[in-house]
Design a protein around this motif. Structure first.
Motif, short mmCIF file in Angstrom:
data_model
loop_
_atom_site.label_atom_id
_atom_site.label_comp_id
_atom_site.label_asym_id
_atom_site.label_seq_id
_atom_site.Cartn_x
_atom_site.Cartn_y
_atom_site.Cartn_z
N VAL A 95 0.84 -1.20 0.00
CA VAL A 95 0.00 0.00 0.00
C VAL A 95 0.88 1.26 0.00
O VAL A 95 0.64 2.19 -0.77
N VAL A 96 1.90 1.27 0.85
CA VAL A 96 2.80 2.42 0.92
C VAL A 96 3.57 2.58 -0.38
O VAL A 96 3.70 3.69 -0.91
N ASN A 97 4.07 1.47 -0.92
CA ASN A 97 4.77 1.55 -2.21
C ASN A 97 3.85 2.08 -3.29
O ASN A 97 4.26 2.87 -4.15
N GLY A 98 2.59 1.67 -3.26
CA GLY A 98 1.62 2.17 -4.22
C GLY A 98 1.38 3.67 -4.06
O GLY A 98 1.28 4.39 -5.05
N ALA A 99 1.31 4.13 -2.82
CA ALA A 99 1.12 5.57 -2.57
C ALA A 99 2.32 6.37 -3.07
O ALA A 99 2.16 7.40 -3.73
N GLY B 288 -2.77 4.88 -6.56
CA GLY B 288 -1.56 4.06 -6.57
C GLY B 288 -1.58 3.02 -5.47
O GLY B 288 -1.16 1.87 -5.66
N SER B 289 -2.10 3.39 -4.31
CA SER B 289 -2.20 2.45 -3.18
C SER B 289 -3.09 1.27 -3.53
O SER B 289 -2.79 0.13 -3.15
N VAL B 290 -4.15 1.54 -4.26
CA VAL B 290 -5.06 0.46 -4.65
C VAL B 290 -4.32 -0.54 -5.55
O VAL B 290 -4.39 -1.75 -5.33
N LEU B 291 -3.58 -0.03 -6.55
CA LEU B 291 -2.84 -0.95 -7.42
C LEU B 291 -1.73 -1.65 -6.64
O LEU B 291 -1.48 -2.83 -6.86
#
Length: 173
Positions: free
Chosen positions: A5-9, A72-75
């Motif tokens: 989630v953090v990487n997506g953010a 981005g977090s969702v992906l």
């Protein structure tokens, strides 16, 4: 899971910076009269006024990066830390474009649905979202825990599992 989630953010925020460059190019080409984040912020802050509202630029920018990071977090969550091919990112970018420009922007009254908007503006927005999604996939792949061994395209061995032998003393004659 939280790391994804953090990487997506982080990836979403980075991709939003790249997307913003596409918007700037579209603006300079005369295809976008007003950038969507500013217009959406003005509409939400003022109740659909067409006049500039104090603080709309900063609110629009913050909201745009927050929206990009959230998407981005969702992906990142959906990818489960697995490598994402660039076309998956591009397709995800198109999904975000569709939801934003067929759903969110018309719902708040900021813009008409894409089908009733300027073709040039929509072309820039679609191109921007393709670039955003591709950039997001690249960022997620770079932020993954598993690193690739240099030049091999294969996963690197986990150095925590393999001990380096201790140095042995050198014996003199």
């Amino acid at each position: 899971m939280m790391r994804n989630v953090v990487n997506g953010a982080v990836g979403g925020a980075l991709a939003t910076a790249v997307y913003s460059a596409v918007l700037m190019a579209g603006d300079r080409a005369g295809l976008i009269r007003e950038k969507p984040p500013r217009r959406v912020a003005r509409t939400v802050m003022s109740g659909r006024s067409s006049r500039p509202v104090p603080g709309e630029n900063i609110v629009g920018t913050i909201a745009h990066y927050a929206f990009g990071a959230g998407c981005g977090s969702v992906l990142g969550l959906l990818s489960a830390g697995q490598r994402l091919p660039a076309p998956i990112g591009a397709a995800y970018g198109l999904v975000v474009w569709y939801l934003g420009h067929q759903g969110l922007a018309p719902a708040v009254g900021a813009y008409p649905p894409a089908s009733r908007d300027s073709r040039g503006r929509q072309a820039v927005l679609v191109a921007g979202h393709l670039v955003w999604g591709t950039s997001l996939a690249i960022a997620l792949n770079r932020l993954r825990i598993e690193k690739m061994a240099v030049g091999t395209g294969q996963p690197a061995r986990d150095v925590r599992r393999h001990r380096t032998p201790s140095p042995q003393p050198v014996h003199a004659f």
